[in-house]
Design an enzyme around this catalytic site. Structure first.
Site, PDB file in Angstrom:
ATOM      1  N   VAL A 141       0.870  -1.181   0.000  1.00 45.46           N
ATOM      2  CA  VAL A 141       0.000   0.000   0.000  1.00 45.46           C
ATOM      3  C   VAL A 141       0.903   1.226   0.000  1.00 45.46           C
ATOM      4  CG1 VAL A 141      -1.616   1.261   1.478  1.00 45.46           C
ATOM      5  CG2 VAL A 141      -1.808  -1.225   1.280  1.00 45.46           C
ATOM      6  N   VAL A 173       2.297   5.176   0.286  1.00 39.76           N
ATOM      7  CA  VAL A 173       2.067   6.434   1.008  1.00 39.76           C
ATOM      8  C   VAL A 173       1.931   7.566  -0.011  1.00 39.76           C
ATOM      9  CG1 VAL A 173       3.304   5.782   3.119  1.00 39.76           C
ATOM     10  CG2 VAL A 173       4.558   6.908   1.278  1.00 39.76           C
ATOM     11  N   ILE A 193       4.368  -1.291   3.281  1.00 39.58           N
ATOM     12  CA  ILE A 193       4.229   0.115   2.902  1.00 39.58           C
ATOM     13  C   ILE A 193       5.167   0.459   1.749  1.00 39.58           C
ATOM     14  CG2 ILE A 193       4.341   2.489   3.728  1.00 39.58           C
ATOM     15  CD1 ILE A 193       2.102   0.804   5.026  1.00 39.58           C
ATOM     16  N   LYS A 194       4.541   0.958   0.667  1.00 35.51           N
ATOM     17  CA  LYS A 194       5.329   1.363  -0.502  1.00 35.51           C
ATOM     18  C   LYS A 194       5.768   2.809  -0.318  1.00 35.51           C
ATOM     19  CE  LYS A 194       4.355  -0.660  -4.991  1.00 35.51           C
ATOM     20  NZ  LYS A 194       3.486  -0.571  -6.167  1.00 35.51           N
ATOM     21  N   ILE A 195       7.072   2.997  -0.374  1.00 39.42           N
ATOM     22  CA  ILE A 195       7.634   4.338  -0.192  1.00 39.42           C
ATOM     23  C   ILE A 195       8.566   4.622  -1.367  1.00 39.42           C
ATOM     24  CG2 ILE A 195       9.199   5.707   1.267  1.00 39.42           C
ATOM     25  CD1 ILE A 195       7.947   4.510   3.672  1.00 39.42           C
TER      26      ILE A 195
END
Ligand code: G3P
Length: 216
Positions: A57, A59, A83-85
């Site tokens: 998912v 940010v 978390i995709k950053i």
């Protein structure tokens, strides 16, 4: 090589999951927009009910503090949320903090082996190389995947997994698997293309016709 599905389409995820070959899902804001929704939380929770494996998912904040805050909230949506950053200086700062909190980060929008190496050093669980978009610019996207794998192999302490992303066609999947990459994240349409071969259809038709000719 594991296959993740690169989509936010619930029906497609259900269909693909029923095949028993999908290990995770990756999403991004564009994929949510494609589904005409901004309710990231509801979509993510639905996906996590279908898929046990990692669900990425992204940010939307651009500063490290905002990314960290957002990541903590989104990681609490389900135990398998990653978390995709994006790989920026702020992205690296956020990833170093989050990885120490055991929040798994998928460092996204990597277009070079150096960017992927920095993501790994910051503690990202995954680095995503955008193969198709590199190919679009006339660069060899799969070579960046190969270079990243070689670099990470040189440093066994880095246990980051590489994702071949921005996959556009079945040949990308074959070539990704030939590099030995850990994961390819694949659109549903490409997954369907991977299943098919015209000779398989011809073969099935012939078997059934032959069977019909002897069984009354
Ligand atoms: O996994 C990243 C992917 O969603 C980007 O794909 O086709 O928009 O370059 P594409």
């Amino acid at each position: 090589m594991q296959i993740f599905l690169d989509t936010a389409n619930i029906e497609n995820i259900k269909q693909a999951a029923s095949l028993g070959i999908i290990s995770g899902v990756t999403t991004n804001p564009s994929l949510l927009a494609k589904e005409k929704t901004s309710d990231y939380e509801t979509v993510t929770k639905k996906i996590c009910k279908i898929i046990d494996g990692p669900v990425s998912v992204e940010v939307l904040s651009e500063d490290a503090e905002g990314m960290i805050k957002e990541a903590r909230i989104k990681a609490a949506w389900a135990p398998n949320v990653n978390i995709k950053i994006p790989i920026t200086a702020d992205g690296l700062r956020a990833t170093s903090v989050l990885s120490k909190e055991k929040i798994k980060v998928n460092m996204t929008l990597c277009f070079s082996a150096n960017q992927a190496l920095l993501g790994a050093l910051a503690g990202a669980a995954y680095v995503s190389i955008f193969v198709g978009r590199l190919d679009d610019t006339g660069q060899d996207g799969m070579q960046v995947v190969e270079d990243t794998l070689t670099i990470l192999d040189n440093y066994p302490d880095l246990d980051t997994e590489v994702i071949a992303a921005s996959i556009r066609h079945p040949l990308h999947c074959t070539n990704a698997a030939l590099t030995g990459v850990h994961i390819a994240t694949v659109p549903y349409s490409v997954l369907m293309q991977m299943i098919q071969h015209p000779m398989t259809d011809v073969g099935i038709k012939k078997f059934l016709a032959d069977w019909k000719s002897v069984s009354k």
